[in-house]
Design a protein around this motif. Sequence first.
Motif, PDB file in Angstrom:
ATOM      1  N   PHE A  87       0.823  -1.208   0.000  1.00  0.00           N
ATOM      2  CA  PHE A  87       0.000   0.000   0.000  1.00  0.00           C
ATOM      3  C   PHE A  87       0.860   1.261   0.000  1.00  0.00           C
ATOM      4  N   ALA A  88       1.964   1.239   0.707  1.00  0.00           N
ATOM      5  CA  ALA A  88       2.856   2.404   0.728  1.00  0.00           C
ATOM      6  C   ALA A  88       3.472   2.627  -0.647  1.00  0.00           C
ATOM      7  N   SER A  89       3.868   1.558  -1.308  1.00  0.00           N
ATOM      8  CA  SER A  89       4.447   1.695  -2.647  1.00  0.00           C
ATOM      9  C   SER A  89       3.412   2.192  -3.644  1.00  0.00           C
ATOM     10  N   LEU A  90       2.183   1.693  -3.545  1.00  0.00           N
ATOM     11  CA  LEU A  90       1.122   2.184  -4.428  1.00  0.00           C
ATOM     12  C   LEU A  90       0.809   3.650  -4.157  1.00  0.00           C
ATOM     13  N   SER A  91       0.824   4.039  -2.896  1.00  0.00           N
ATOM     14  CA  SER A  91       0.578   5.439  -2.548  1.00  0.00           C
ATOM     15  C   SER A  91       1.678   6.340  -3.087  1.00  0.00           C
ATOM     16  N   PHE A  92       2.913   5.911  -2.960  1.00  0.00           N
ATOM     17  CA  PHE A  92       4.044   6.681  -3.471  1.00  0.00           C
ATOM     18  C   PHE A  92       3.939   6.830  -4.990  1.00  0.00           C
ATOM     19  N   THR A  93       3.527   5.760  -5.674  1.00  0.00           N
ATOM     20  CA  THR A  93       3.347   5.817  -7.119  1.00  0.00           C
ATOM     21  C   THR A  93       2.217   6.767  -7.487  1.00  0.00           C
ATOM     22  N   GLY A  94       1.117   6.710  -6.740  1.00  0.00           N
ATOM     23  CA  GLY A  94      -0.013   7.594  -7.009  1.00  0.00           C
ATOM     24  C   GLY A  94       0.325   9.055  -6.812  1.00  0.00           C
ATOM     25  N   VAL A  95       1.044   9.368  -5.755  1.00  0.00           N
ATOM     26  CA  VAL A  95       1.465  10.751  -5.515  1.00  0.00           C
ATOM     27  C   VAL A  95       2.438  11.201  -6.601  1.00  0.00           C
ATOM     28  N   GLY A  96       3.333  10.321  -6.999  1.00  0.00           N
ATOM     29  CA  GLY A  96       4.257  10.651  -8.083  1.00  0.00           C
ATOM     30  C   GLY A  96       3.549  10.890  -9.399  1.00  0.00           C
ATOM     31  N   LEU A  97       2.513  10.085  -9.674  1.00  0.00           N
ATOM     32  CA  LEU A  97       1.730  10.285 -10.892  1.00  0.00           C
ATOM     33  C   LEU A  97       0.979  11.605 -10.842  1.00  0.00           C
ATOM     34  N   PHE A  98       0.406  11.916  -9.691  1.00  0.00           N
ATOM     35  CA  PHE A  98      -0.304  13.193  -9.537  1.00  0.00           C
ATOM     36  C   PHE A  98       0.628  14.380  -9.766  1.00  0.00           C
ATOM     37  N   PHE A  99       1.802  14.347  -9.157  1.00  0.00           N
ATOM     38  CA  PHE A  99       2.744  15.450  -9.322  1.00  0.00           C
ATOM     39  C   PHE A  99       3.339  15.511 -10.734  1.00  0.00           C
ATOM     40  N   SER A 100       3.426  14.369 -11.402  1.00  0.00           N
ATOM     41  CA  SER A 100       3.931  14.358 -12.768  1.00  0.00           C
ATOM     42  C   SER A 100       3.009  15.114 -13.713  1.00  0.00           C
TER      43      SER A 100
END
Length: 103
Positions: A87-100
Amino acid sequence: MKRTQLIFVITLLIETGLTYACSSFLSIRFIELMFFSGLLFSVLTFWFSSSGSNSAYSHYKTHSMRLMSGANIEHNPFRLRWTAYFFASLSFTGVGLFFSFCC
C-alpha cells in the motif's frame, strides 16, 4: 500508532530517501523521478508479496514434474498479500503520478 501504520510510514520514508538520493545523483528533479521509482517499488513489492501462479508455464512445469516423478504435486494458486509495504508503494506511485501531471 499501530504496527501497520508504522510500517507504512517507514516504507514511505525509505522510498522517499532512495528517490531523493537517486535524483541528486542523477542531477534531476525529485518529482520527475518520483513516479518511476514508485512504479519500480510497486512492482518489486508485488513480485515479492505474491505467491503461486496461474500461468500456463507454471501448470506445464507442475504436470511435467508429476509425470516424471509419479508424485502428486499440488499447484499453488496465485495469492497476493495486501501488506502495508504494498500500500505504501502504491501510494508513493499515485502521488508521483499526480505530481507528474500537475507540475
